[in-house]
Design a protein around this motif. Structure first.
Motif, PDB file in Angstrom:
ATOM      1  N   SER A 162      86.828 -70.380  53.130  1.00 23.59           N
ATOM      2  CA  SER A 162      85.514 -70.979  52.952  1.00 23.59           C
ATOM      3  C   SER A 162      85.528 -72.479  53.197  1.00 23.59           C
ATOM      4  N   ARG A 163      84.553 -72.938  53.974  1.00 19.62           N
ATOM      5  CA  ARG A 163      84.341 -74.362  54.157  1.00 19.62           C
ATOM      6  C   ARG A 163      83.711 -74.976  52.917  1.00 19.62           C
ATOM      7  N   TRP A 164      83.037 -74.161  52.117  1.00 18.81           N
ATOM      8  CA  TRP A 164      82.377 -74.586  50.888  1.00 18.81           C
ATOM      9  C   TRP A 164      83.266 -74.260  49.689  1.00 18.81           C
ATOM     10  N   PRO A 165      83.095 -74.938  48.563  1.00 22.28           N
ATOM     11  CA  PRO A 165      83.972 -74.707  47.406  1.00 22.28           C
ATOM     12  C   PRO A 165      83.819 -73.287  46.843  1.00 22.28           C
ATOM     13  N   VAL A 166      84.939 -72.675  46.530  1.00 21.24           N
ATOM     14  CA  VAL A 166      84.948 -71.377  45.843  1.00 21.24           C
ATOM     15  C   VAL A 166      85.052 -71.648  44.344  1.00 21.24           C
ATOM     16  N   VAL A 167      84.039 -71.221  43.604  1.00 23.80           N
ATOM     17  CA  VAL A 167      83.979 -71.496  42.168  1.00 23.80           C
ATOM     18  C   VAL A 167      84.935 -70.593  41.409  1.00 23.80           C
ATOM     19  N   ARG A 168      84.904 -69.298  41.730  1.00 25.34           N
ATOM     20  CA  ARG A 168      85.808 -68.335  41.099  1.00 25.34           C
ATOM     21  C   ARG A 168      85.891 -67.096  41.980  1.00 25.34           C
ATOM     22  N   HIS A 169      86.917 -66.307  41.745  1.00 28.23           N
ATOM     23  CA  HIS A 169      87.036 -65.054  42.504  1.00 28.23           C
ATOM     24  C   HIS A 169      87.736 -64.022  41.642  1.00 28.23           C
ATOM     25  N   ARG A 170      87.512 -62.753  41.964  1.00 30.76           N
ATOM     26  CA  ARG A 170      88.121 -61.651  41.224  1.00 30.76           C
ATOM     27  C   ARG A 170      88.323 -60.457  42.161  1.00 30.76           C
ATOM     28  N   HIS A 171      89.058 -59.492  41.679  1.00 31.81           N
ATOM     29  CA  HIS A 171      89.410 -58.314  42.485  1.00 31.81           C
ATOM     30  C   HIS A 171      89.129 -57.049  41.693  1.00 31.81           C
ATOM     31  N   GLU A 172      88.709 -56.008  42.402  1.00 31.16           N
ATOM     32  CA  GLU A 172      88.561 -54.699  41.770  1.00 31.16           C
ATOM     33  C   GLU A 172      89.194 -53.635  42.661  1.00 31.16           C
ATOM     34  N   ASP A 173      89.993 -52.789  42.045  1.00 28.19           N
ATOM     35  CA  ASP A 173      90.640 -51.710  42.787  1.00 28.19           C
ATOM     36  C   ASP A 173      89.607 -50.676  43.213  1.00 28.19           C
ATOM     37  N   MET A 174      89.698 -50.215  44.460  1.00 25.26           N
ATOM     38  CA  MET A 174      88.783 -49.208  44.989  1.00 25.26           C
ATOM     39  C   MET A 174      89.529 -48.009  45.554  1.00 25.26           C
ATOM     40  N   SER A 175      90.795 -47.867  45.207  1.00 29.41           N
ATOM     41  CA  SER A 175      91.593 -46.764  45.747  1.00 29.41           C
ATOM     42  C   SER A 175      91.011 -45.431  45.304  1.00 29.41           C
ATOM     43  N   ASP A 176      90.785 -44.569  46.287  1.00 30.22           N
ATOM     44  CA  ASP A 176      90.176 -43.273  46.004  1.00 30.22           C
ATOM     45  C   ASP A 176      91.214 -42.168  45.870  1.00 30.22           C
ATOM     46  N   HIS A 177      92.389 -42.394  46.436  1.00 32.78           N
ATOM     47  CA  HIS A 177      93.494 -41.447  46.325  1.00 32.78           C
ATOM     48  C   HIS A 177      94.788 -42.206  46.577  1.00 32.78           C
ATOM     49  N   ARG A 178      95.899 -41.568  46.321  1.00 35.40           N
ATOM     50  CA  ARG A 178      97.172 -42.290  46.322  1.00 35.40           C
ATOM     51  C   ARG A 178      97.681 -42.654  47.723  1.00 35.40           C
ATOM     52  N   PHE A 179      97.054 -42.103  48.778  1.00 37.16           N
ATOM     53  CA  PHE A 179      97.539 -42.377  50.128  1.00 37.16           C
ATOM     54  C   PHE A 179      96.892 -43.611  50.760  1.00 37.16           C
ATOM     55  N   GLU A 180      95.809 -44.116  50.159  1.00 39.88           N
ATOM     56  CA  GLU A 180      95.144 -45.316  50.675  1.00 39.88           C
ATOM     57  C   GLU A 180      94.837 -46.250  49.515  1.00 39.88           C
ATOM     58  N   GLN A 181      95.468 -47.419  49.521  1.00 44.98           N
ATOM     59  CA  GLN A 181      95.195 -48.423  48.493  1.00 44.98           C
ATOM     60  C   GLN A 181      94.129 -49.386  49.025  1.00 44.98           C
ATOM     61  N   ARG A 182      92.985 -49.411  48.345  1.00 44.27           N
ATOM     62  CA  ARG A 182      91.855 -50.224  48.800  1.00 44.27           C
ATOM     63  C   ARG A 182      91.339 -51.072  47.645  1.00 44.27           C
ATOM     64  N   GLY A 183      90.580 -52.122  47.983  1.00 44.99           N
ATOM     65  CA  GLY A 183      90.021 -52.973  46.948  1.00 44.99           C
ATOM     66  C   GLY A 183      88.914 -53.847  47.485  1.00 44.99           C
ATOM     67  N   LEU A 184      88.206 -54.505  46.580  1.00 42.29           N
ATOM     68  CA  LEU A 184      87.193 -55.485  46.965  1.00 42.29           C
ATOM     69  C   LEU A 184      87.578 -56.847  46.396  1.00 42.29           C
ATOM     70  N   LEU A 185      87.249 -57.881  47.120  1.00 40.20           N
ATOM     71  CA  LEU A 185      87.436 -59.260  46.696  1.00 40.20           C
ATOM     72  C   LEU A 185      86.058 -59.877  46.528  1.00 40.20           C
ATOM     73  N   HIS A 186      85.757 -60.357  45.339  1.00 44.59           N
ATOM     74  CA  HIS A 186      84.462 -60.979  45.047  1.00 44.59           C
ATOM     75  C   HIS A 186      84.685 -62.462  44.815  1.00 44.59           C
ATOM     76  N   ALA A 187      84.049 -63.289  45.637  1.00 52.61           N
ATOM     77  CA  ALA A 187      84.156 -64.744  45.500  1.00 52.61           C
ATOM     78  C   ALA A 187      82.772 -65.331  45.287  1.00 52.61           C
ATOM     79  N   GLU A 188      82.703 -66.334  44.429  1.00 53.98           N
ATOM     80  CA  GLU A 188      81.470 -67.083  44.219  1.00 53.98           C
ATOM     81  C   GLU A 188      81.637 -68.440  44.891  1.00 53.98           C
ATOM     82  N   VAL A 189      80.785 -68.707  45.870  1.00 54.35           N
ATOM     83  CA  VAL A 189      80.893 -69.902  46.706  1.00 54.35           C
ATOM     84  C   VAL A 189      79.699 -70.810  46.429  1.00 54.35           C
ATOM     85  N   ARG A 190      79.969 -72.092  46.263  1.00 52.84           N
ATOM     86  CA  ARG A 190      78.918 -73.064  46.001  1.00 52.84           C
ATOM     87  C   ARG A 190      78.492 -73.682  47.325  1.00 52.84           C
ATOM     88  N   VAL A 191      77.324 -73.269  47.832  1.00 50.92           N
ATOM     89  CA  VAL A 191      76.795 -73.761  49.096  1.00 50.92           C
ATOM     90  C   VAL A 191      75.636 -74.705  48.789  1.00 50.92           C
TER      91      VAL A 191
END
Length: 303
Positions: A155-184
């Motif tokens: 980000s060119r703009w400041p990132v205030v905070r960020h967090r992660h949540e696991d989204m794995s649906d089964h053991r053969f694919e590890q997936r997740g989401l990254l949530h960032a709050e950006v101050r624009v």
């Protein structure tokens, strides 16, 4: 040797680098000098009436440029033909000139690849790919025998905070989401970076998980972007997210996969509380060699 879309022959960018560099910044500076300048001809210009160098005089963007890119862990090819593309990707990301870059399949580290490639960066890929002045945040989705990889946001703009949540649906694919709050420009913008699974049923459940996450964590009045590799060959994800007022640029599909001969748009950028202005993906031999996906670039008007 490499061939540009114009037919001009250039020496391999990585091969031209000095054998020893004191830091990854020095390495990137050397790559920038070796990168062919006419590669930028295949990048989209900002709309003339929206261009700002980078910000307007009152320090707020006239348009927000957002890119999403699955970088395939910075390596392309199979077997003995595997080649390191992370150096070229760093230059490509800089050329996109995006305010926010959402990345998937980003290595935090890989012992095997570090042993294989002499010029494997000595910092995590998210940090290596970040242009000067950008903030990089990263979250691991997958833990393997040789390392870790996941999603990242630059980000060119400041990132205030960020967090992660696991989204794995089964053991053969590890997936997740990254949530960032950006101050624009004093306005809070939520950005969610995702990488959905290969199985249709998994994608349906992951789409619902994203919807529930948004309802739980983000106020309805706050602007939101959801971007990434959705692995969706149809329109189910678009229709489902549309139920929560998340929309994309209306127009012909912008094909991003596979990069050598794109036939599908697996990568998307959805928005709520922002007005989509444009959408495109650069094409050409250089872009087709760096990853199996093309980057997707969108512009939005902050409302």
């Amino acid at each position: 040797m490499g061939v540009l879309p114009s037919g001009t022959l250039v020496m391999s960018r990585v091969a031209d680098l000095p054998a020893q560099t004191s830091s990854y910044k020095a390495c990137k500076a050397a790559e920038r000098r070796a990168w062919p300048t006419n590669a930028q001809a295949h990048l989209p210009p900002l709309q003339p009436h929206l261009r700002y160098p980078y910000m307007s005089q009152r320090n707020s963007p006239a348009a927000l440029r957002v890119a999403t890119y699955n970088i395939h862990k910075g390596v392309q090819g199979l077997g003995p033909a595997r080649r390191l593309e992370i150096h070229n990707l760093a230059l490509a990301v800089e050329m996109l000139d995006a305010d926010i870059v959402c990345l998937q399949e980003v290595r935090r580290f890989s012992r095997r690849e570090a042993d294989r490639f002499v010029r494997w960066p000595n910092v995590p890929q998210a940090d290596y790919l970040a242009p000067e002045g950008y903030q990089a945040v990263y979250a691991t989705n997958a833990y393997t025998r040789h390392g870790e990889h996941g999603n990242a946001l630059l980000s060119r703009w400041p990132v205030v905070r960020h967090r992660h949540e696991d989204m794995s649906d089964h053991r053969f694919e590890q997936r997740g989401l990254l949530h960032a709050e950006v101050r624009v420009d004093q306005q809070l913008l939520h950005v969610i970076v995702v990488h959905f699974g290969l199985i249709p049923a998994s994608r349906r459940r992951q789409t619902e998980q994203v919807r529930h996450y948004i309802q739980r964590e983000i106020a309805p009045a706050e602007p939101l972007l959801v971007a990434g590799d959705f692995n969706d060959w149809g329109s189910r994800v678009r229709r489902t997210l549309g139920q929560d007022a998340l929309c994309a640029f209306e127009g012909a599909r912008t094909l991003t996969y596979p990069s050598r001969l794109p036939v599908a748009q697996l990568d998307h950028i959805y928005a709520r509380g922002l007005r989509p202005l444009s959408l495109m993906a650069p094409r050409g031999r250089i872009w087709s060699r760096m990853s199996d996906h093309l980057p997707l670039i969108a512009e939005f008007q902050m409302t």
